[in-house]
Design a protein around this motif. Structure first.
Motif, PDB file in Angstrom:
ATOM      1  N   TRP A 652       0.795  -1.223   0.000  1.00 47.43           N
ATOM      2  CA  TRP A 652       0.000   0.000   0.000  1.00 47.43           C
ATOM      3  C   TRP A 652       0.833   1.281   0.000  1.00 47.43           C
ATOM      4  N   GLY A 653       1.969   1.261   0.683  1.00 49.31           N
ATOM      5  CA  GLY A 653       2.796   2.459   0.770  1.00 49.31           C
ATOM      6  C   GLY A 653       2.290   3.445   1.798  1.00 49.31           C
ATOM      7  N   TYR A 654       2.485   4.744   1.535  1.00 51.82           N
ATOM      8  CA  TYR A 654       2.074   5.803   2.454  1.00 51.82           C
ATOM      9  C   TYR A 654       0.621   6.204   2.143  1.00 51.82           C
ATOM     10  N   VAL A 655      -0.244   6.137   3.154  1.00 48.91           N
ATOM     11  CA  VAL A 655      -1.641   6.547   2.989  1.00 48.91           C
ATOM     12  C   VAL A 655      -1.940   7.608   4.038  1.00 48.91           C
ATOM     13  N   PHE A 656      -2.256   8.830   3.569  1.00 46.70           N
ATOM     14  CA  PHE A 656      -2.587   9.937   4.458  1.00 46.70           C
ATOM     15  C   PHE A 656      -4.101  10.133   4.417  1.00 46.70           C
ATOM     16  N   SER A 657      -4.758   9.991   5.573  1.00 43.62           N
ATOM     17  CA  SER A 657      -6.216  10.061   5.639  1.00 43.62           C
ATOM     18  C   SER A 657      -6.646  11.126   6.639  1.00 43.62           C
ATOM     19  N   GLY A 658      -7.381  12.123   6.142  1.00 45.47           N
ATOM     20  CA  GLY A 658      -7.879  13.169   7.025  1.00 45.47           C
ATOM     21  C   GLY A 658      -6.795  14.019   7.645  1.00 45.47           C
ATOM     22  N   LYS A 682       4.660   4.741  -3.687  1.00 41.84           N
ATOM     23  CA  LYS A 682       3.206   4.622  -3.537  1.00 41.84           C
ATOM     24  C   LYS A 682       2.811   5.598  -2.436  1.00 41.84           C
ATOM     25  N   THR A 683       2.082   6.649  -2.810  1.00 34.81           N
ATOM     26  CA  THR A 683       1.689   7.675  -1.848  1.00 34.81           C
ATOM     27  C   THR A 683       0.298   8.181  -2.204  1.00 34.81           C
ATOM     28  N   VAL A 684      -0.588   8.207  -1.207  1.00 34.11           N
ATOM     29  CA  VAL A 684      -1.978   8.578  -1.431  1.00 34.11           C
ATOM     30  C   VAL A 684      -2.400   9.586  -0.362  1.00 34.11           C
ATOM     31  N   PHE A 685      -3.046  10.678  -0.782  1.00 34.21           N
ATOM     32  CA  PHE A 685      -3.620  11.665   0.135  1.00 34.21           C
ATOM     33  C   PHE A 685      -5.137  11.652  -0.028  1.00 34.21           C
ATOM     34  N   ILE A 686      -5.859  11.378   1.061  1.00 31.46           N
ATOM     35  CA  ILE A 686      -7.319  11.289   1.035  1.00 31.46           C
ATOM     36  C   ILE A 686      -7.900  12.270   2.050  1.00 31.46           C
ATOM     37  N   ASP A 687      -8.817  13.130   1.588  1.00 32.41           N
ATOM     38  CA  ASP A 687      -9.523  14.079   2.465  1.00 32.41           C
ATOM     39  C   ASP A 687      -8.548  14.947   3.262  1.00 32.41           C
ATOM     40  N   THR A 688      -7.631  15.555   2.547  1.00 29.09           N
ATOM     41  CA  THR A 688      -6.617  16.398   3.180  1.00 29.09           C
ATOM     42  C   THR A 688      -7.095  17.842   3.254  1.00 29.09           C
ATOM     43  N   ARG A 689      -6.828  18.492   4.360  1.00 26.55           N
ATOM     44  CA  ARG A 689      -7.125  19.924   4.517  1.00 26.55           C
ATOM     45  C   ARG A 689      -5.806  20.691   4.407  1.00 26.55           C
ATOM     46  N   THR A 706      10.140   6.025 -11.648  1.00 23.42           N
ATOM     47  CA  THR A 706       8.818   6.635 -11.648  1.00 23.42           C
ATOM     48  C   THR A 706       7.940   5.987 -10.579  1.00 23.42           C
ATOM     49  N   PRO A 707       6.914   6.681 -10.123  1.00 20.48           N
ATOM     50  CA  PRO A 707       6.071   6.141  -9.049  1.00 20.48           C
ATOM     51  C   PRO A 707       5.186   5.005  -9.539  1.00 20.48           C
ATOM     52  N   GLN A 708       4.822   4.120  -8.605  1.00 17.16           N
ATOM     53  CA  GLN A 708       3.814   3.103  -8.897  1.00 17.16           C
ATOM     54  C   GLN A 708       2.410   3.651  -8.689  1.00 17.16           C
ATOM     55  N   VAL A 709       2.211   4.395  -7.576  1.00 21.79           N
ATOM     56  CA  VAL A 709       0.897   4.951  -7.259  1.00 21.79           C
ATOM     57  C   VAL A 709       1.088   6.344  -6.675  1.00 21.79           C
ATOM     58  N   TYR A 710       0.453   7.327  -7.296  1.00 21.19           N
ATOM     59  CA  TYR A 710       0.279   8.650  -6.705  1.00 21.19           C
ATOM     60  C   TYR A 710      -1.209   8.969  -6.798  1.00 21.19           C
ATOM     61  N   GLY A 711      -1.824   9.348  -5.693  1.00 25.31           N
ATOM     62  CA  GLY A 711      -3.239   9.657  -5.735  1.00 25.31           C
ATOM     63  C   GLY A 711      -3.609  10.725  -4.735  1.00 25.31           C
ATOM     64  N   GLU A 712      -4.621  11.532  -5.096  1.00 23.23           N
ATOM     65  CA  GLU A 712      -5.111  12.596  -4.226  1.00 23.23           C
ATOM     66  C   GLU A 712      -6.622  12.694  -4.415  1.00 23.23           C
ATOM     67  N   CYS A 713      -7.346  12.656  -3.291  1.00 18.52           N
ATOM     68  CA  CYS A 713      -8.806  12.664  -3.372  1.00 18.52           C
ATOM     69  C   CYS A 713      -9.374  13.481  -2.217  1.00 18.52           C
ATOM     70  N   GLY A 714     -10.359  14.318  -2.527  1.00 17.37           N
ATOM     71  CA  GLY A 714     -11.069  15.034  -1.477  1.00 17.37           C
ATOM     72  C   GLY A 714     -10.293  16.151  -0.828  1.00 17.37           C
ATOM     73  N   SER A 715      -9.315  16.717  -1.501  1.00 17.96           N
ATOM     74  CA  SER A 715      -8.515  17.799  -0.917  1.00 17.96           C
ATOM     75  C   SER A 715      -9.338  19.086  -0.829  1.00 17.96           C
TER      76      SER A 715
END
Length: 843
Positions: A652-658, A682-689, A706-715
Motif C-alpha cells: 500500500w505504501g504511504y496513505v494519508f487520511s484526514g 506509492k503515496t496517497v492523500f485522502i480528504d486532506t485539509r 517513476t512512481p507506482q501509485v500517486y493519488g489525491e482525493c477530497g482535498s
C-alpha cells in the motif's frame, strides 16, 4: 441362583422402606453451611457374581448392568462386588443404588474405547458434549453411592498413549471451544464424530445427581479426571485412597455442585488434588450454577500440583469454600492456587484455608493469576468477561521448605482482586521477592497492608535511571512478549547522552516496548547529530517489532531550524524505524530533511499514526512500509520542499487520511510538493485539509524511478472548499532507470475507497492498532481524608498519578494516598494495555 427368577422377584418385591438420610454438619465453616443429606442405602444385596460375572469383559459388563437394574427395580439396594478381579466396560448407576466393592475386590475396566460407546452426555474440561461414557457414570440420579474397601484399577495402555494429546486431539479441543463459544447445542457436540479426538473418559462422574456418597474405596490410575461431581448437590466423600499419575489426573473435581464434604481422603496425583470448577466460558454462563458450600478437611496429599485449586473453568462462579487440616507430605507447585482469564467471567469469593501445610512449593504458598490460558491462548476470544475475585482468607498455613513466593497475586486491572488476608502464613525460604501483588487491593499479611508491586514493567526515565538503563532493563526481561513501558515525565531528555554514538545516533533494539510521554508539547527527546546523513543521525533508531510512541516530541536539533538550500547537505533524522507494527499517537517529530525515515523488516513494515505532527523541509517522510497516517499534521518548513519520498516494496505504501498540511511561513504557500519518487513510490492523500497549498502540479521530479501509485482525493483548502486539482502532474520521467509513466493522480472517491485502515494494516494477524492504542476514559476520583480512590477503568493496566501537572507515580490499584500533597490538584490517567495514558479529568 437362577438369574431370571432373581430378576422377577426383584421386580415384584415392594420397596422395603422410604429413603433414609442422616444430616452431616460442618459447624466449623466460616459461612452458613447447610447440613448435607447423607443417603443411607437399603440393606438388600445384589451380587454381580449372581448375575453371571466371571472375570471376562462381556460377562462382567452385563452382570454389573443387570445387578444395577435389579437393585433399582427393587426400590434400592447394594450392588456387591465380591473379592476377586473383575473386568468390565462402563458401569452406569441408577437412583437408590449403592455400588459396594468388597475388600479384595479389584475392578479392572477395559481400555478399549469402543466399550464406552455409544456417546453419553458428559463434559470435557468445563464444556458439555457427547463423549465416551465415564467408567462409572451416574446421570440424573437421586441417592447413589460407591463404597467399600475394594479398588478401581483400570487398564491403562490405550489411555497412556492418548496422554500425549496428538495434533488431532488438539484440533478437537479447538473445535470444542468453538462449539461452546458459538452456542452449538450440546446434542450436536459429538466428540466421537471427530476422528482422532481421543477425548479420554472420566473414571467416576456424577452428573446432575443428588445425595451422593463415596466412601472407603481405592483408585489406582485413571484415564482422565478421577472423581468428578458435576452439576450436583449433597455429596459426602470420605476415606478414599486415590492414586493416579496420568495426564489431567486431578484427585477430585467439584464442578457446579453445592453442599459437599470431602474428609479423611488421601490423594496422590499427577495433577491437582482438590479442585473447584464451574464450567468454561459460555457453558458456565448458560448453566449459571455456582459451586458453593464446600468443606474439605483432614485430607492428605502425597503428591500433586496443588493442595487446593480453583479454576480455571469457573465461569458459573465459586463461593463459600473452606479447607482445613489438610497437609501435603511431599512437594506441590502451589499450596493454594486460583486461576482464571478474561474469557471466564464469573466470580471467586468467600474462600478460606486454615491449618494446612506442605513440604516445598515450586512457585507459591498462595497464588491467584488472571491470565492463565494454556494451549488455548492462540484461539480467538469471542467475548471478554473479567472474573471477580474477593474475600480470600488464609490462616495458619506453612510451607516448611522453600518456594518462589509466599504470596503471588496477579489480578486484572479491569477488576482487581479485592480482599486477601494472610495470618500466620509461613515460608521457610523464599527464592524470590516473597510478596508480589499486581492489580490487587485490600491485601494484608499479618494485619499489615501490602503495597502493590511494580512488576508491571514501567520504567520511569529520570527516576529509575536514564534511557540506557531502560534499554538494558527491557533487553534483560525474560519474557519479551510482555509489554515494557518507558515513561517520560514532562521535561527534555538528551537521548544521545544515554545511548548515542559519536555522531549522536541512538539505537533501540528491544521489541514490544512503549515510549510514553506525559504530553506531546512538554516531553522532548532530543539529540544533536554531528555529520549529516540519513543512516547516521537518528535521534532514535528503533530496530524492533511492536513499538508504541505516544504523547512526546522527538527532536533532532541539528536539523530543526536550519533552512538547507536545494542540493545542500542537511539530512538529520528524528526517528529511523525498522520493524513491523509501530504505533504513533500524539507524537511530534521535528527535524529538517529526512525527519522520519521508515524501513521494513523481513518484508513487513506496518505503522499506524493517529494525531500528532511531522515537521521538515525536504523528503521529511521517506522510506518504505505500509503506513497509515490518520489525522496527522504535516508542517513544511521551507520553500519548494517535498513532504514525502517513498521507496515502496510493500502493497500500500504511504496513505494519508484526514490529515492537515501547513507551512511554517506563508511565503511557502504554493511552492512545495506532496512527494517525489525515491524508488517506485506509492503515496496517497485522502480528504486532506491544506492550510498551505502545494504547487499546482503537486508531485515533484523523480529521484530513482517513476512512481507506482500517486493519488489525491477530497482535498480542500483552509475554508473547506475543494481544491482545483486540474493541474496535477500525470506524466513522470527522468528516473535513474530511464523509465517514464503516466499516472492518474486526481482520484475519485471510488479510486480512494480501497485505502481503508483495516485494508492497509490488518494483515494476516488482524492487527488493530486503533483499538489497541485507543485512549481510556479518565477515572472519576473520590476523596476520603488524604486518600483518593476510583473505580477500575475497563482495560486499564495501571494508572499514572499527577499533582498539579507534575508526575508522581504509577499505581496498580485504584487508590492513592495524597498525604504530602495538600495544595496540589491530583489527576489520574488510566494506562491502556500498551501503557498509553488516557484522558484527563480532575475531581
Amino acid at each position: 441362583m437362577n438369574v431370571k427368577i432373581l430378576l422377577l422377584s426383584a421386580i415384584l418385591a415392594p420397596a422395603l422402606r422410604a429413603a433414609e438420610y442422616r444430616d452431616v454438619s460442618c459447624p466449623e465453616a466460616p459461612f452458613p453451611m447447610p447440613a448435607i443429606k447423607e443417603w443411607l442405602p437399603p440393606s438388600a444385596v445384589f451380587s454381580v457374581a449372581d448375575f453371571g460375572a466371571d472375570g471376562s469383559l462381556a460377562a462382567d459388563t452385563r452382570a454389573f448392568a443387570l445387578a444395577v437394574d435389579a437393585a433399582a427395580k427393587a426400590g434400592g439396594g447394594r450392588v456387591l462386588v465380591p473379592a476377586g478381579e473383575w473386568l468390565s466396560g462402563p458401569i452406569r448407576l441408577k437412583s437408590d443404588v449403592e455400588l459396594h466393592l468388597s475388600e479384595g475386590a479389584v475392578v479392572k475396566f477395559t481400555d478399549d474405547p469402543r466399550a464406552y460407546e455409544p456417546a453419553v452426555e458428559t463434559s470435557w474440561e468445563g464444556v458439555e458434549l457427547k463423549n465416551y461414557s465415564p467408567l462409572v457414570y451416574a446421570f440424573g440420579c437421586t441417592n447413589v453411592a460407591v463404597t467399600g474397601k475394594g479398588v478401581f484399577a483400570p487398564e491403562m495402555k490405550t489411555w497412556k498413549r492418548w496422554f500425549s494429546r496428538p495434533r488431532p486431539h488438539m484440533a478437537f479441543t479447538a473445535e470444542l471451544y468453538r462449539w461452546c463459544s458459538e452456542g452449538v447445542p450440546v446434542e450436536q457436540r459429538d466428540a466421537l464424530a471427530l476422528k482422532g479426538s481421543n477425548a479420554r473418559p472420566h473414571l467416576l462422574q456424577f452428573n446432575r445427581c443428588a445425595n451422593i456418597v463415596l466412601d472407603g474405596f481405592k483408585i489406582r490410575e485413571s484415564p482422565f479426571w478421577t472423581i468428578h461431581l458435576y452439576h450436583s448437590e449433597n455429596a459426602v466423600v470420605r476415606n478414599l485412597d486415590v492414586r493416579a499419575h496420568g495426564h489431567n489426573n486431578d484427585g477430585i473435581d467439584i464442578e457446579m455442585t453445592r453442599n459437599v464434604l470431602v474428609e479423611k481422603c488421601r490423594f496422590d496425583q499427577g495433577d491437582d488434588a482438590v479442585v473447584l470448577k464451574a464450567g468454561r466460558n459460555r457453558d458456565g454462563w448458560r448453566l449459571a450454577r455456582p459451586t458453593e458450600n464446600v468443606v474439605v478437611r483432614d485430607c492428605t496429599v502425597v503428591d500433586g500440583h496443588v493442595l487446593l485449586g480453583i479454576g480455571s473453568e469457573m465461569s458459573g462462579g465459586v463461593r463459600n469454600v473452606f479447607m482445613h487440616d489438610c497437609h501435603a507430605v511431599g512437594d506441590v507447585i502451589n499450596i493454594f492456587y486460583i486461576k482464571t482469564n478474561r474469557r471466564r467471567g464469573g466470580f471467586i469469593e468467600n474462600i478460606w484455608m486454615k491449618d494446612c501445610s506442605a513440604a516445598n512449593a515450586e512457585r507459591s504458598v498462595v497464588a491467584a493469576e488472571t491470565d492463565i490460558l494454556y494451549q488455548w491462548r492462540n484461539l480467538p476470544t469471542y467475548e471478554e468477561r473479567v472474573t471477580r475475585i474477593r474475600n480470600i482468607n488464609v490462616e495458619n498455613v506453612a510451607c516448611r521448605g522453600s518456594a518462589d513466593r509466599l504470596l503471588l497475586l496477579k489480578g486484572d486491572s479491569a477488576n482487581p482482586i479485592d480482599g486477601v488476608t494472610l495470618k500466620n502464613v509461613t515460608l521457610g525460604r523464599a527464592r524470590k521477592k516473597p510478596v508480589l501483588c499486581v492489580n490487587a487491593v485490600n491485601v494484608t499479611v499479618d494485619s499489615k497492608p501490602v503495597a502493590p508491586s511494580r512488576e508491571n514493567l514501567v520504567f520511569t526515565v529520570g527516576r529509575d535511571g536514564d534511557l540506557k538503563s531502560a534499554l538494558e532493563a527491557a533487553a534483560a526481561r525474560p519474557d519479551k512478549t510482555k509489554r515494557f513501558i518507558v515513561f517520560f515525565p514532562d521535561g527534555e531528555y538528551d537521548v544521545s547522552a544515554a545511548l548515542g554514538d559519536a555522531n549522536g545516533k541512538s539505537v533501540w533494539d528491544s521489541p514490544n516496548v512503549s515510549f510514553v510521554g506525559q504530553s506531546m508539547e512538554k516531553t522532548v527527546l532530543f539529540n544533536r547529530s554531528v555529520q549529516e546523513g540519513i543512516g547516521i543521525t537518528a535521534t532514535l533508531c528503533v530496530r524492533a517489532d511492536d513499538i508504541l510512541f505516544q504523547d512526546l516530541t522527538v527532536l533532532n536539533r541539528s536539523g530543526f531550524g536550519l533552512d538547507v538550500p536545494p542540493g545542500g547537505a542537511g539530512r538529520h533524522v528524528a526517528v529511523e524505524q525498522q520493524g513491523d507494527r509501530f504505533i504513533y499517537r500524539n507524537v511530534r517529530l521535528l527535524a529538517g530533511q529526512d525527519t522520519y525515515y521508515t524501513k521494513v523488516n523481513r518484508g513487513a513494515g506496518r505503522t499506524y499514526w493517529r494525531g500528532g505532527e511531522i515537521h521538515g523541509t525536504v523528503d521529511f517522510i521517506c522510506g518504505d512500509g505500509d503506513i497509515f497516517f490518520d489525522r496527522v499534521k504535516l508542517v513544511m518548513r521551507r520553500k519548494g520542499g517535498y513532504l514525502t519520498a517513498a521507496a515502496t516494496s510493500v502493497k500500500w505504501g504511504y496513505v494519508f487520511s484526514g490529515c492537515t498540511v501547513d507551512a511554517s511561513d506563508p511565503a511557502f504557500d504554493g511552492t512545495f510538493m506532496l512527494g517525489r519518487s525515491w524508488r517506485s513510490a506509492k503515496t496517497v492523500f485522502i480528504d486532506t485539509r491544506f492550510l498551505s497549498k502545494p504547487s499546482a502540479e503537486a508531485w515533484g521530479r523523480d529521484m530513482n524511478s517513476t512512481p507506482q501509485v500517486y493519488g489525491e482525493c477530497g482535498s480542500v483548502d483552509a475554508d473547506g472548499k475543494p481544491l482545483d486539482m486540474s493541474g496535477r502532474k500525470t506524466f513522470f520521467s527522468g528516473g535513474k532507470d530511464g523509465s517514464s509513466s503516466t499516472r492518474n493522480t486526481a482520484w475519485s472517491a471510488a479510486d480512494a475507497a480501497p485505502y481503508t485502515l483495516d485494508a492497509v494494516l490488518s494483515g494476516d494477524d488482524e492487527w488493530r492498532p486503533d483499538v489497541l492504542s485507543g485512549p481510556l476514559p479518565a477515572p472519576v476520583l473520590k476523596k476520603k481524608g488524604s486518600v483518593y480512590s476510583w473505580k477500575p477503568v475497563r482495560g486499564a493496566r495501571d494508572y499514572a498519578v499527577f499533582a498539579s501537572g507534575v508526575y508522581v507515580t504509577h499505581v496498580s490499584d485504584c487508590r492513592f494516598d495524597a498525604k504530602g500533597f495538600k495544595k496540589e490538584k491530583i489527576e489520574v490517567r488510566a494506562a491502556n494495555s500498551l501503557g498509553g495514558l488516557g484522558d484527563r479529568l480532575h475531581p
